[in-house]
Scaffold this active site. Structure first.
Site, mmCIF file in Angstrom:
data_model
loop_
_atom_site.group_PDB
_atom_site.id
_atom_site.type_symbol
_atom_site.label_atom_id
_atom_site.label_comp_id
_atom_site.label_asym_id
_atom_site.label_seq_id
_atom_site.Cartn_x
_atom_site.Cartn_y
_atom_site.Cartn_z
ATOM 1 N N GLU A 288 -11.913 4.346 -4.674
ATOM 2 C CA GLU A 288 -13.514 6.187 -4.566
ATOM 3 C C GLU A 288 -13.307 6.346 -3.732
ATOM 4 O O GLU A 288 -14.771 6.891 -3.094
ATOM 5 C CB GLU A 288 -13.736 6.278 -5.825
ATOM 6 C CG GLU A 288 -14.291 8.023 -6.510
ATOM 7 C CD GLU A 288 -15.358 7.446 -5.806
ATOM 8 O OE1 GLU A 288 -16.236 7.937 -6.223
ATOM 9 O OE2 GLU A 288 -16.831 6.780 -5.193
ATOM 10 N N TRP A 289 -13.423 5.630 -2.611
ATOM 11 C CA TRP A 289 -14.891 5.018 -1.296
ATOM 12 C C TRP A 289 -16.076 5.521 -1.775
ATOM 13 O O TRP A 289 -16.603 5.822 -0.406
ATOM 14 C CB TRP A 289 -13.552 6.579 -0.272
ATOM 15 C CG TRP A 289 -12.473 6.685 -0.740
ATOM 16 C CD1 TRP A 289 -11.602 5.935 -0.078
ATOM 17 C CD2 TRP A 289 -11.824 8.514 -0.515
ATOM 18 N NE1 TRP A 289 -10.683 6.759 -0.656
ATOM 19 C CE2 TRP A 289 -10.061 8.120 -0.371
ATOM 20 C CE3 TRP A 289 -11.965 9.766 -0.529
ATOM 21 C CZ2 TRP A 289 -9.304 9.580 -0.295
ATOM 22 C CZ3 TRP A 289 -11.169 10.627 -0.952
ATOM 23 C CH2 TRP A 289 -10.359 10.361 -0.961
ATOM 24 N N GLY A 290 -16.117 5.455 -2.654
ATOM 25 C CA GLY A 290 -17.916 5.437 -2.558
ATOM 26 C C GLY A 290 -18.550 7.046 -2.628
ATOM 27 O O GLY A 290 -19.610 6.501 -2.150
ATOM 28 N N ARG B 260 -13.992 0.391 -4.887
ATOM 29 C CA ARG B 260 -14.420 0.660 -3.060
ATOM 30 C C ARG B 260 -15.968 1.451 -3.235
ATOM 31 O O ARG B 260 -16.156 2.009 -3.839
ATOM 32 C CB ARG B 260 -13.584 1.787 -2.310
ATOM 33 C CG ARG B 260 -12.521 1.030 -2.027
ATOM 34 C CD ARG B 260 -12.757 0.022 -0.789
ATOM 35 N NE ARG B 260 -13.171 1.030 0.861
ATOM 36 C CZ ARG B 260 -12.169 2.023 1.102
ATOM 37 N NH1 ARG B 260 -10.715 1.612 0.452
ATOM 38 N NH2 ARG B 260 -11.934 3.168 1.757
ATOM 39 N N ASP C 30 -5.701 5.350 -5.231
ATOM 40 C CA ASP C 30 -6.512 6.238 -4.179
ATOM 41 C C ASP C 30 -7.224 7.223 -4.706
ATOM 42 O O ASP C 30 -6.971 7.739 -6.003
ATOM 43 C CB ASP C 30 -5.705 6.000 -3.200
ATOM 44 C CG ASP C 30 -6.493 5.630 -1.765
ATOM 45 O OD1 ASP C 30 -7.488 6.035 -1.418
ATOM 46 O OD2 ASP C 30 -5.987 5.452 -0.875
ATOM 47 N N LYS D 47 -3.857 -0.938 -6.622
ATOM 48 C CA LYS D 47 -5.238 0.055 -5.315
ATOM 49 C C LYS D 47 -4.631 1.953 -6.169
ATOM 50 O O LYS D 47 -3.511 1.878 -5.962
ATOM 51 C CB LYS D 47 -4.668 -0.503 -4.256
ATOM 52 C CG LYS D 47 -5.363 0.394 -3.524
ATOM 53 C CD LYS D 47 -5.362 0.172 -1.968
ATOM 54 C CE LYS D 47 -6.290 0.969 -0.988
ATOM 55 N NZ LYS D 47 -5.942 0.748 0.100
ATOM 56 N N ASP E 289 -12.627 4.502 4.536
ATOM 57 C CA ASP E 289 -11.895 3.136 5.377
ATOM 58 C C ASP E 289 -12.483 2.341 6.894
ATOM 59 O O ASP E 289 -12.879 2.705 7.632
ATOM 60 C CB ASP E 289 -10.333 3.389 6.124
ATOM 61 C CG ASP E 289 -10.058 4.353 4.832
ATOM 62 O OD1 ASP E 289 -10.380 3.541 3.262
ATOM 63 O OD2 ASP E 289 -9.396 4.851 4.830
ATOM 64 N N ASP F 170 0.729 -0.800 0.077
ATOM 65 C CA ASP F 170 -0.003 0.379 -0.274
ATOM 66 C C ASP F 170 0.809 1.392 -0.153
ATOM 67 O O ASP F 170 1.542 0.820 -0.629
ATOM 68 C CB ASP F 170 -0.648 -0.198 0.930
ATOM 69 C CG ASP F 170 -2.572 0.261 1.065
ATOM 70 O OD1 ASP F 170 -2.753 1.572 0.939
ATOM 71 O OD2 ASP F 170 -3.686 -0.064 0.793
ATOM 72 N N ASP F 171 0.592 2.764 0.851
ATOM 73 C CA ASP F 171 0.649 3.678 0.300
ATOM 74 C C ASP F 171 2.130 3.701 0.741
ATOM 75 O O ASP F 171 3.108 2.545 2.100
ATOM 76 C CB ASP F 171 0.019 4.721 1.128
ATOM 77 C CG ASP F 171 0.717 5.833 0.673
ATOM 78 O OD1 ASP F 171 1.255 6.234 0.027
ATOM 79 O OD2 ASP F 171 0.008 6.311 0.960
#
Length: 406
Positions: A205-207, A223, A172, A170, A227, A93-94
């Site tokens: 995109e967190w929805g 997504r 973000d 992934k 989170d 990840d990041d």
């Protein structure tokens, strides 16, 4: 109550009827030839025919990630037997890169934590029969603000990832220019198409802009929520949010309610079993978020449940939905291949209670005899049951069954 049982049962019955006729309609309007061709590309490139399974570094390690952790995690996936069950992706990840690009505008790996470079790490992971994933962002910086995002560098970064041997991206949504997510995520999608390497594209995109309505044109997963956290309230609220978008998912394109928290220590065994059961039934990506190098036997028992994994990986690829909720007592159900149905009886209340489901609720004739398989007990409840199933369920626990017509 999220959805009345009568209306949701009718909806479920319609799904079963549609499946029986073999006419599964596309949820998206893909009239554009470019969109249609790209969707075919996504399905033809060999990735995400079933929900992706693997491990991601963020939930447990966040920015404390390095080459040795990734290598030893890959080793653990193999030694624990999880890799053999389908957990193939090892995703960084990041925080893997330097804060600035090089003079040619290329992303730079942080030499203090990844001294061998990502290409060598990909070779190591591939040699074990696994796949390597990486992280970037549709903005100017990643969410940690420790490295550049890919906005404006999509083609360049996609080529870099392909040259390194990356199998999963992934992507973000932090620190962008304010433009619509659809446009920014589409640009990386088309960049990945051009590199000639099958890279699973996970849109994070967190929805916020209802990605289920448009993201299947561009990515393999998206997504649907913010989170996840390692607490019960996060699991239940995220499950409800993801449930809304069930009809948009299918082979090659999956709703993503975020990574698994199983094994990180914030919940009970029963709560983790519920978390894993619902994620599996919803056909969510199963990305382990704990440190599997030092995990417990109980955690491995949850993550390694072959029968529950089988529901998640069922080739029909239809997301189970909530069909009834009364005072925290819920019934989730969805069709599987071979005319089977998965049922999850989920007790979100604080007290042990009976939960029932009738055959009519799930689109079956009440006179139809079925076998009932308990996926956590690994045993048959009945080999000839009709009409209705009832089970007593402990607080925050669930029962998970497969019903198969005789």
């Amino acid at each position: 109550m999220i959805m009345g049982w009568r209306s949701s049962s009718v909806l479920f019955l319609l799904v079963v009827v549609i499946l029986g006729s073999g006419k599964v309609a596309h949820a998206m309007d893909l009239s554009s030839n470019a969109h249609e061709n790209y969707t075919q590309f996504l399905l033809a490139n060999g990735v995400a025919h079933t929900p992706p399974m693997g491990w991601n570094s963020w939930n447990h390690f966040q920015c404390d990630i390095d080459e040795w952790t990734v290598k030893s995690t890959a080793d653990a996936l193999v030694s624990t037997g999880l890799a053999a069950l389908g957990y193939k992706y090892v995703n960084i990840d990041d925080c893997w890169g330097e804060k600035d690009r090089d003079w040619r505008g290329n992303l730079r790996v942080k030499p203090s934590t990844f001294p061998s470079g990502i290409k060598a790490l990909a070779d190591y992971v591939h040699a074990k029969g696994l796949k390597l994933g990486i992280y970037s962002d549709a903005g100017y910086q990643t969410c940690s603000k420790t490295m550049p995002g890919s906005l404006g560098h999509e083609d360049q970064d996609a080529r870099t990832f392909a040259e390194w041997g990356i199998d999963y991206l992934k992507y973000d949504n932090c620190y962008h220019d304010g433009s619509k997510p659809l446009y920014r995520f589409a640009r990386m999608s088309y960049a990945l198409q051009k590199v000639g390497r099958p890279i699973l594209y996970a849109i994070c995109e967190w929805g916020e802009d209802n990605p289920a309505k448009w993201a299947s044109r561009y990515g393999n997963a998206w997504r649907t929520t913010g989170d996840i956290k390692d607490i019960w309230e996060s699991i239940t609220s995220i499950a409800d949010e993801n449930n809304i978008w069930g009809r948009y998912a299918g082979p090659g394109r999956w709703n993503d309610p975020d990574m698994l928290e199983v094994g990180n220590g914030g919940m009970s065994i029963e709560e983790y079993q519920s978390h894993f059961s619902i994620w599996a039934a919803m056909k969510a990506p199963l990305l382990i978020g704990c440190d599997i190098r030092s995990t417990t036997t109980e955690t491995l028992g949850i993550l390694g449940n072959k029968e529950v994994i089988g529901v998640n990986q069922d080739p029909l690829g239809i997301q189970a939905r909530k069909i009834r909720s009364e005072a925290g007592l819920e019934v989730w159900a969805g069709p599987l291949s071979k005319r089977r149905v998965v049922i999850v009886l989920w007790n979100r209340s604080r007290f042990r209670a009976p939960i029932s489901v009738g055959w009519r609720d799930i689109g079956l004739s009440p006179f139809m005899p079925v076998t009932v398989r308990d996926l956590w007990a690994h045993s048959f409840v009945s080999k000839n049951m009709r009409s209705r199933l009832t089970a007593y369920v402990a607080p925050h626990a669930c029962k998970m069954y497969i019903l198969a017509p005789i």
